[in-house]
Design an enzyme around this catalytic site. Structure first.
Site, PDB file in Angstrom:
ATOM      1  N   LEU A  33      14.572  21.513  28.856  1.00 55.87           N
ATOM      2  CA  LEU A  33      13.222  21.042  29.167  1.00 55.87           C
ATOM      3  C   LEU A  33      12.135  21.914  28.548  1.00 55.87           C
ATOM      4  O   LEU A  33      12.282  23.127  28.437  1.00 55.87           O
ATOM      5  CB  LEU A  33      13.056  20.984  30.687  1.00 55.87           C
ATOM      6  CG  LEU A  33      14.099  20.120  31.406  1.00 55.87           C
ATOM      7  CD1 LEU A  33      13.848  20.135  32.910  1.00 55.87           C
ATOM      8  CD2 LEU A  33      14.099  18.685  30.888  1.00 55.87           C
ATOM      9  N   HIS A  37       8.395  17.559  28.841  1.00 57.36           N
ATOM     10  CA  HIS A  37       9.070  17.068  30.045  1.00 57.36           C
ATOM     11  C   HIS A  37       8.267  17.428  31.308  1.00 57.36           C
ATOM     12  O   HIS A  37       8.119  16.611  32.216  1.00 57.36           O
ATOM     13  CB  HIS A  37      10.455  17.701  30.174  1.00 57.36           C
ATOM     14  CG  HIS A  37      11.399  17.386  29.052  1.00 57.36           C
ATOM     15  ND1 HIS A  37      11.792  18.320  28.130  1.00 57.36           N
ATOM     16  CD2 HIS A  37      12.032  16.240  28.704  1.00 57.36           C
ATOM     17  CE1 HIS A  37      12.634  17.784  27.271  1.00 57.36           C
ATOM     18  NE2 HIS A  37      12.798  16.508  27.590  1.00 57.36           N
ATOM     19  N   GLN A  61      24.332   7.005  24.266  1.00 56.32           N
ATOM     20  CA  GLN A  61      23.162   6.769  23.401  1.00 56.32           C
ATOM     21  C   GLN A  61      23.233   7.565  22.106  1.00 56.32           C
ATOM     22  O   GLN A  61      22.296   7.517  21.311  1.00 56.32           O
ATOM     23  CB  GLN A  61      21.858   7.038  24.152  1.00 56.32           C
ATOM     24  CG  GLN A  61      21.577   8.490  24.479  1.00 56.32           C
ATOM     25  CD  GLN A  61      20.354   8.631  25.365  1.00 56.32           C
ATOM     26  OE1 GLN A  61      20.378   8.275  26.542  1.00 56.32           O
ATOM     27  NE2 GLN A  61      19.262   9.146  24.818  1.00 56.32           N
ATOM     28  N   GLN A 155      11.512   3.516  22.974  1.00 60.33           N
ATOM     29  CA  GLN A 155      12.294   3.637  24.208  1.00 60.33           C
ATOM     30  C   GLN A 155      11.474   3.181  25.408  1.00 60.33           C
ATOM     31  O   GLN A 155      11.966   2.435  26.268  1.00 60.33           O
ATOM     32  CB  GLN A 155      12.718   5.099  24.377  1.00 60.33           C
ATOM     33  CG  GLN A 155      13.281   5.436  25.748  1.00 60.33           C
ATOM     34  CD  GLN A 155      13.844   6.836  25.786  1.00 60.33           C
ATOM     35  OE1 GLN A 155      14.921   7.088  25.269  1.00 60.33           O
ATOM     36  NE2 GLN A 155      13.138   7.762  26.405  1.00 60.33           N
ATOM     37  N   ARG A 189      14.844  18.978  19.863  1.00 56.10           N
ATOM     38  CA  ARG A 189      15.477  19.088  18.544  1.00 56.10           C
ATOM     39  C   ARG A 189      14.689  20.009  17.599  1.00 56.10           C
ATOM     40  O   ARG A 189      15.213  20.384  16.554  1.00 56.10           O
ATOM     41  CB  ARG A 189      15.660  17.706  17.916  1.00 56.10           C
ATOM     42  CG  ARG A 189      16.731  16.895  18.652  1.00 56.10           C
ATOM     43  CD  ARG A 189      17.091  15.601  17.952  1.00 56.10           C
ATOM     44  NE  ARG A 189      18.280  14.995  18.529  1.00 56.10           N
ATOM     45  CZ  ARG A 189      18.285  13.918  19.329  1.00 56.10           C
ATOM     46  NH1 ARG A 189      17.170  13.322  19.650  1.00 56.10           N
ATOM     47  NH2 ARG A 189      19.435  13.452  19.804  1.00 56.10           N
TER      48      ARG A 189
HETATM   49  P1  AMP Z   1      14.682  13.567  26.452  1.00 57.87           P
HETATM   50  O1  AMP Z   1      15.119  14.726  27.270  1.00 57.87           O
HETATM   51  O2  AMP Z   1      14.451  13.889  25.024  1.00 57.87           O
HETATM   52  O3  AMP Z   1      15.550  12.348  26.674  1.00 57.87           O
HETATM   53  O4  AMP Z   1      13.249  13.153  26.996  1.00 57.87           O
HETATM   54  C1  AMP Z   1      13.065  12.848  28.359  1.00 57.87           C
HETATM   55  C2  AMP Z   1      11.697  12.256  28.560  1.00 57.87           C
HETATM   56  O5  AMP Z   1      10.715  13.191  28.130  1.00 57.87           O
HETATM   57  C3  AMP Z   1      11.482  10.984  27.719  1.00 57.87           C
HETATM   58  O6  AMP Z   1      10.753  10.035  28.514  1.00 57.87           O
HETATM   59  C4  AMP Z   1      10.668  11.485  26.559  1.00 57.87           C
HETATM   60  O7  AMP Z   1       9.842  10.493  25.980  1.00 57.87           O
HETATM   61  C5  AMP Z   1       9.831  12.569  27.224  1.00 57.87           C
HETATM   62  N1  AMP Z   1       9.345  13.530  26.230  1.00 57.87           N
HETATM   63  C6  AMP Z   1      10.074  14.196  25.298  1.00 57.87           C
HETATM   64  N2  AMP Z   1       9.269  14.943  24.519  1.00 57.87           N
HETATM   65  C7  AMP Z   1       8.001  14.726  24.957  1.00 57.87           C
HETATM   66  C8  AMP Z   1       6.710  15.199  24.546  1.00 57.87           C
HETATM   67  N3  AMP Z   1       6.558  16.049  23.537  1.00 57.87           N
HETATM   68  N4  AMP Z   1       5.627  14.768  25.239  1.00 57.87           N
HETATM   69  C9  AMP Z   1       5.767  13.899  26.283  1.00 57.87           C
HETATM   70  N5  AMP Z   1       6.948  13.418  26.703  1.00 57.87           N
HETATM   71  C10 AMP Z   1       8.054  13.822  26.053  1.00 57.87           C
END
Ligand code: AMP
Length: 281
Positions: A33, A37, A61, A155, A189
């Site tokens: 996180l 997040h 996924q 998404q 990433r």
């Molecule tokens: P992930 O852990 O990559 O699956 O992301 C979990 C959630 O966090 C998803 O709804 C993403 O769109 C959101 N998220 C990831 N990076 C960001 C960011 N830089 N700003 C806002 N939300 C994010």
């Protein structure tokens, strides 16, 4: 903050809150996180009495040649961050808990049409995995609302469509993309990037901003897309797409259409694939 790994413990906690008439907000994540997040957790806290975060690196996924095995797993760190943000419960299941018949043999949800393009076209099956795991999380947590980041714009749209089409009783909320000072969208990433690649990566956001400017000046969207692809290639990226679409459903705009558009880019920098987007309004 309580951490639970199995379904009975999760259901017991949620039942207690619902019995007291409290609303529940869910923030699904794959962990590792960062501030992006945490902004989702903050938004959920303002809209629900209780906030549940899930951390689950969802195998369905990821494509066969993608980074499932090496995806960063940092549960201890995530727990500390979530507790600090005032999250009430962390659900961190094992693969066997989410997929009792095995990930390969799971029921799979397919959200048609909107998944045919962009990420869906470049990552076959990706959104089936996303829709399936999010639907399962909704069934497990039974949240009143769930927060998703605009960072993963397609998404977000896929989830909105799934919720509406399956009449799921969950309000989907979108949270704005959190960026580093140089414009790079925060992402788990990003840590794969070398110093040199990290210095180039903000070009994605810069190109999106240029796309928005050119559309604002009245340039044709197909021409703007081509120019963006060339800029990315010249800067050292291998772009999968640089696209301009209708934000509502990601369909192609008509000629001269100006309102309600979004620019989306996916590009590889070395071994790392980055995505970002920008609303043009
Ligand atoms: P992930 O852990 O990559 O699956 O992301 C979990 C959630 O966090 C998803 O709804 C993403 O769109 C959101 N998220 C990831 N990076 C960001 C960011 N830089 N700003 C806002 N939300 C994010």
């Amino acid at each position: 903050m309580q951490t639970v790994h199995d379904v009975p413990a999760l259901r017991a906690a949620i039942r207690g809150w619902h019995a007291q008439g409290q609303t529940v907000g869910l923030v699904p994540t794959m962990g590792n996180l960062h501030a992006g997040h945490f902004s989702l957790i903050k938004l959920a806290r303002t809209r629900a009495d209780r906030v549940v975060a899930s951390v689950f690196v969802n195998p369905t996924q990821f494509g066969p040649s993608e980074d499932f095995e090496r995806y960063p797993r940092t549960l201890g760190q995530d727990q500390a961050g979530l507790a600090e943000q005032g999250c009430d419960l962390l659900f961190a299941p094992e693969v066997a808990t989410m997929y009792p018949y095995g990930a390969q043999h799971s029921v799979s949800l397919h959200v048609p049409q909107i998944t045919d393009t962009l990420e869906g076209a470049h990552r076959p099956g990706h959104f089936d995995g996303v829709a399936t795991v999010v639907c399962k999380l909704f069934n497990l947590v039974q949240p009143d609302l769930a927060v998703f980041g605009q960072k993963d714009f397609q998404q977000l749209k896929v989830i909105e469509r799934m919720v509406r089409d399956l009449s799921l009783p969950v309000k989907v909320m979108a949270a704005p993309t959190q960026r580093a000072e140089d414009g790079l969208a925060l992402s788990s990433r990003n840590q794969y990037l070398s110093d040199e690649e990290r210095a180039l990566a903000p070009q994605i956001h810069a190109v999106l901003a240029q796309m928005r400017e050119l559309i604002g000046k009245g340039h044709a969207w197909r021409v703007v897309e081509q120019a963006a692809l060339s800029k990315l290639e010249r800067a050292g990226f291998e772009p999968d797409y640089a696209a301009i679409r209708r934000a509502a459903d990601l369909s192609e705009p008509a000629e001269g259409e100006r309102d309600g558009l979004v620019g989306l880019i996916a590009a590889r920098l070395g071994k790392t694939r980055l995505i970002d987007n920008l609303l043009f309004d």
